[in-house]
Design an enzyme around this catalytic site. Structure first.
Site, mmCIF file in Angstrom:
data_model
loop_
_atom_site.group_PDB
_atom_site.id
_atom_site.type_symbol
_atom_site.label_atom_id
_atom_site.label_comp_id
_atom_site.label_asym_id
_atom_site.label_seq_id
_atom_site.Cartn_x
_atom_site.Cartn_y
_atom_site.Cartn_z
ATOM 1 C CE1 TYR A 181 40.681 35.747 38.220
ATOM 2 C CE2 TYR A 181 38.592 34.580 38.320
ATOM 3 C CZ TYR A 181 39.956 34.556 38.210
ATOM 4 O OH TYR A 181 40.606 33.367 38.084
ATOM 5 C CE LYS A 221 56.119 41.621 39.161
ATOM 6 N NZ LYS A 221 57.291 40.719 39.251
ATOM 7 C CG ASP A 244 58.315 37.613 40.542
ATOM 8 O OD1 ASP A 244 57.992 38.039 41.674
ATOM 9 O OD2 ASP A 244 59.184 38.165 39.845
ATOM 10 C CG ASP A 260 42.707 31.230 39.169
ATOM 11 O OD1 ASP A 260 42.103 30.221 39.586
ATOM 12 O OD2 ASP A 260 42.971 31.410 37.968
ATOM 13 C CG ASP A 293 44.941 25.512 39.867
ATOM 14 O OD1 ASP A 293 43.999 25.597 40.678
ATOM 15 O OD2 ASP A 293 44.776 25.216 38.670
HETATM 16 C C1 IPM Z 1 38.834 28.537 40.535
HETATM 17 C C2 IPM Z 1 38.552 28.421 39.053
HETATM 18 C C3 IPM Z 1 37.660 29.576 38.644
HETATM 19 C C4 IPM Z 1 38.427 30.847 38.882
HETATM 20 C C5 IPM Z 1 37.138 29.515 37.200
HETATM 21 C C6 IPM Z 1 36.474 28.199 36.887
HETATM 22 C C7 IPM Z 1 36.207 30.671 36.906
HETATM 23 O O1 IPM Z 1 39.735 28.378 38.342
HETATM 24 O O2 IPM Z 1 37.878 28.496 41.327
HETATM 25 O O3 IPM Z 1 39.996 28.670 40.901
HETATM 26 O O4 IPM Z 1 39.190 31.293 38.020
HETATM 27 O O5 IPM Z 1 38.269 31.435 39.963
HETATM 28 MG MG MG Z 2 41.490 28.301 39.533
#
Ligand code: IPM
Ligand code: MG
Length: 357
Positions: free
Chosen positions: A141, A192, A224, A248, A252
């Site tokens: 990042y 990884k 993975d 990240d 999710d």
């Molecule tokens: C998160 C989001 C952010 C990230 C984006 C919006 C920059 O996906 O907070 O997980 O990638 O960290």
């Molecule tokens: Mg995210």
């Protein structure tokens, strides 16, 4: 001592859900002795509209001065064509790095009242309670060099750099091990290492830190496999610690295990437990302005703020308890609505939590 809280509502449903969380904080201030002072500033697209910048100087200054930041969400379709440095997401990345918020805590908890909301079988997810500790200020990042260059043959090539220094791995590992001590005392480090040097070093450092935590069980998993295990048998995890990009993606995935992304809070902490608190659901432009967004993730984020930054564990429990009580009462926003429950809007949900405090 009065704590200063910077309120950054942002874009999309951000302002709507933040308003409900502020109601909760104001109530704690008025009736439960919480000593806080709130100040609001624009961020993301809302700030771009006003100041042509997603993270204006005044907003950054306020965030730096404050003891804690409450953030709604940033982003919107109308900003997608802006140059990268002017996009709303830049504000988020800027706040994270400027405030040195290296540890991102993302719990994925399945509320028993919402067990049927998950797309996974109830027996796979019932009782799920895991915590992802995601490193937040390093990795690909922020790694340099980065960019798009033109090769000798005229073709363009994009490049980013994954990198982690030992101290970055060490400090986030300590956060994970400390958190595990307050939970089931198990840490799974995800990387990884079979392919990446960065991950090999990550594993070495985690093993070194683990020596200070003989009471916490540590295992290692390739990313993975971790992605697969999260949907196969998610209850094997207690605390997952991982780098920025893997975190990240996995966070999710973990959020969706609960089936109710509108319920999940997060905390981003610095070395001194100053923090930025935000719901993980994002700006949801499709439902913005309709008064139907679920404010519970933001309200639960204030509970995390009370716990981690403001040192008010009793009030934190009280907020968590009020949310649970409201769910027991069958009160639901559209995203968690099921037949037989009562569907309400954003403000009614906030009011119900305030009443349940
Ligand atoms: C998160 C989001 C952010 C990230 C984006 C919006 C920059 O996906 O907070 O997980 O990638 O960290
Ligand atoms: Mg995210």
């Amino acid at each position: 001592m009065t704590s200063k809280i910077a309120v950054l509502p942002g874009d999309g449903i951000g302002p709507e859900v933040t308003a409900e969380a502020v109601k909760v904080l104001e109530r704690l201030k008025r009736d439960f002795g919480l000593k806080i002072e709130l100040e609001t500033a624009p961020v993301g697209g809302a700030a771009y509209d006003l100041h042509k910048q997603p993270l204006p100087e005044g907003t950054l200054r306020l965030a730096k001065q404050a003891d804690a930041v409450l953030l709604g969400a940033v982003g919107g379709l109308q900003y997608d064509d802006l140059p990268r440095e002017l996009r709303p997401e830049r504000a988020l990345l800027g706040l994270r790095s400027e405030l040195k918020l290296f540890a991102n805590l993302r719990p994925a908890i399945l509320f028993p009242q919402l067990a049927s909301a998950s797309t996974l079988k109830p027996e796979i997810v019932a009782g799920l309670d895991l915590l992802i500790v995601r490193e937040l200020t390093g990795d690909i990042y922020f790694g340099e060099p980065r960019g798009v260059r033109t090769l000798e043959n005229g073709e363009r090539e994009g490049f980013n750099t994954m990198r982690y220094a030992e101290h970055e791995v060490e400090r986030v590992s300590r956060v994970a091990f400390d958190a595990a001590r307050k939970r089931q005392r198990r840490v799974c480090s995800v990387e990884k290492a079979n392919v990446l040097e960065t991950s090999g070093l990550w594993r070495e450092v985690v093993l070194r830190v683990a020596k200070d935590y003989p009471d916490v069980a540590l295992n290692h998993m390739y990313v993975d496999n971790a992605a697969m295990q999260l949907v196969r048998a998610p209850k094997q995890f207690d605390v997952i610690v991982t780098g920025n990009i893997f975190g990240d993606i996995l966070s999710d995935e973990a959020a969706m295990l609960t089936g109710s992304i509108g319920m999940l809070p997060s905390a981003s902490l610095d070395r001194a437990n100053k923090g930025m608190y935000e719901p993980i659901h994002g700006s949801a432009p499709d439902i913005a302005g309709k008064g139907i967004a679920n404010p519970l993730a933001t309200i639960l984020s204030t509970a995390m703020m009370l716990r981690y930054t403001l040192n008010e564990p009793t009030l934190a429990d009280q907020v968590d308890g009020a949310v649970s009580k409201v769910l027991d009462q069958g009160i639901r926003t559209g995203d968690i609505y099921t037949e037989g429950t009562k569907r309400v809007g954003t403000q009614q949900m906030g009011d119900a939590v305030v009443a349940a405090l």
